[in-house]
Design a protein around this motif. Sequence first.
Motif, PDB file in Angstrom:
ATOM      1  N   TYR A   3      34.161  44.941  40.911  1.00 26.12           N
ATOM      2  CA  TYR A   3      33.995  45.430  42.279  1.00 26.12           C
ATOM      3  C   TYR A   3      32.636  45.006  42.834  1.00 26.12           C
ATOM      4  O   TYR A   3      32.540  44.559  43.984  1.00 26.12           O
ATOM      5  CB  TYR A   3      34.155  46.958  42.289  1.00 26.12           C
ATOM      6  CG  TYR A   3      33.630  47.637  43.516  1.00 26.12           C
ATOM      7  CD1 TYR A   3      34.177  47.381  44.766  1.00 26.12           C
ATOM      8  CD2 TYR A   3      32.574  48.544  43.430  1.00 26.12           C
ATOM      9  CE1 TYR A   3      33.688  48.011  45.899  1.00 26.12           C
ATOM     10  CE2 TYR A   3      32.090  49.177  44.554  1.00 26.12           C
ATOM     11  CZ  TYR A   3      32.642  48.914  45.789  1.00 26.12           C
ATOM     12  OH  TYR A   3      32.163  49.535  46.902  1.00 26.12           O
ATOM     13  N   LEU A   6      32.779  41.457  43.854  1.00 30.80           N
ATOM     14  CA  LEU A   6      33.622  41.324  45.038  1.00 30.80           C
ATOM     15  C   LEU A   6      32.839  41.674  46.300  1.00 30.80           C
ATOM     16  O   LEU A   6      32.965  40.992  47.321  1.00 30.80           O
ATOM     17  CB  LEU A   6      34.832  42.254  44.890  1.00 30.80           C
ATOM     18  CG  LEU A   6      35.949  42.093  45.894  1.00 30.80           C
ATOM     19  CD1 LEU A   6      36.754  40.841  45.563  1.00 30.80           C
ATOM     20  CD2 LEU A   6      36.846  43.309  45.864  1.00 30.80           C
ATOM     21  N   GLU A  58      38.747  50.038  38.394  1.00 29.51           N
ATOM     22  CA  GLU A  58      38.073  48.885  39.002  1.00 29.51           C
ATOM     23  C   GLU A  58      38.993  48.198  40.015  1.00 29.51           C
ATOM     24  O   GLU A  58      38.545  47.807  41.112  1.00 29.51           O
ATOM     25  CB  GLU A  58      37.640  47.900  37.907  1.00 29.51           C
ATOM     26  CG  GLU A  58      36.655  46.865  38.357  1.00 29.51           C
ATOM     27  CD  GLU A  58      35.250  47.404  38.616  1.00 29.51           C
ATOM     28  OE1 GLU A  58      34.397  46.583  38.955  1.00 29.51           O
ATOM     29  OE2 GLU A  58      34.993  48.617  38.494  1.00 29.51           O
ATOM     30  N   MET A  62      38.406  47.688  44.116  1.00 29.93           N
ATOM     31  CA  MET A  62      38.556  46.412  44.817  1.00 29.93           C
ATOM     32  C   MET A  62      39.553  46.534  45.967  1.00 29.93           C
ATOM     33  O   MET A  62      39.298  46.049  47.071  1.00 29.93           O
ATOM     34  CB  MET A  62      38.991  45.328  43.843  1.00 29.93           C
ATOM     35  CG  MET A  62      37.920  44.932  42.867  1.00 29.93           C
ATOM     36  SD  MET A  62      38.501  43.570  41.842  1.00 29.93           S
ATOM     37  CE  MET A  62      37.789  44.022  40.292  1.00 29.93           C
ATOM     38  N   TYR A  65      38.005  48.356  48.839  1.00 28.90           N
ATOM     39  CA  TYR A  65      37.054  47.532  49.585  1.00 28.90           C
ATOM     40  C   TYR A  65      37.769  46.537  50.500  1.00 28.90           C
ATOM     41  O   TYR A  65      37.336  46.282  51.627  1.00 28.90           O
ATOM     42  CB  TYR A  65      36.115  46.791  48.637  1.00 28.90           C
ATOM     43  CG  TYR A  65      34.928  46.198  49.334  1.00 28.90           C
ATOM     44  CD1 TYR A  65      33.903  47.009  49.803  1.00 28.90           C
ATOM     45  CD2 TYR A  65      34.820  44.830  49.538  1.00 28.90           C
ATOM     46  CE1 TYR A  65      32.807  46.478  50.468  1.00 28.90           C
ATOM     47  CE2 TYR A  65      33.728  44.282  50.198  1.00 28.90           C
ATOM     48  CZ  TYR A  65      32.725  45.111  50.663  1.00 28.90           C
ATOM     49  OH  TYR A  65      31.642  44.574  51.329  1.00 28.90           O
ATOM     50  N   LEU A  90      41.471  36.385  45.959  1.00 28.14           N
ATOM     51  CA  LEU A  90      41.335  36.800  44.559  1.00 28.14           C
ATOM     52  C   LEU A  90      41.837  35.721  43.607  1.00 28.14           C
ATOM     53  O   LEU A  90      41.221  35.467  42.570  1.00 28.14           O
ATOM     54  CB  LEU A  90      42.080  38.124  44.332  1.00 28.14           C
ATOM     55  CG  LEU A  90      41.524  39.309  45.124  1.00 28.14           C
ATOM     56  CD1 LEU A  90      42.448  40.507  44.990  1.00 28.14           C
ATOM     57  CD2 LEU A  90      40.105  39.643  44.694  1.00 28.14           C
TER      58      LEU A  90
END
Length: 106
Positions: A3, A6, A58, A62, A65, A90
């Motif tokens: 994360y 990212l 996790e 992500m 977000y 991704l």
Amino acid sequence: MTYKELKKTEEINTYIEQGNLVLGAMGFTEHSGVHASKVAVTAGNILQELGYDDHQIELARMAGYLHDIGNSINRNDHAHSGGILAYGILKEMGMELRDAAVVAGA
């Protein structure tokens, strides 16, 4: 991928900020990186409280977000366009395809 990594991705942050501008012009409340981070932390906390493993937590962070990046294209159906954008980003970043599909689908 984590994360924290990212959150540092220029492409993702560009989509978040552009989405915030689009929504701001439409009269919506703030949807910047602050909003994205709050959703990410909240999603992770919920899964942690429910006893999920660290990997799933996790992925939830992500997904939280990334949840509004589709607003950079259009508010209508932003979940769909956001999922498509997220999966491509991704995958390009080297995330395992199964995990990318889970995050994009969330």
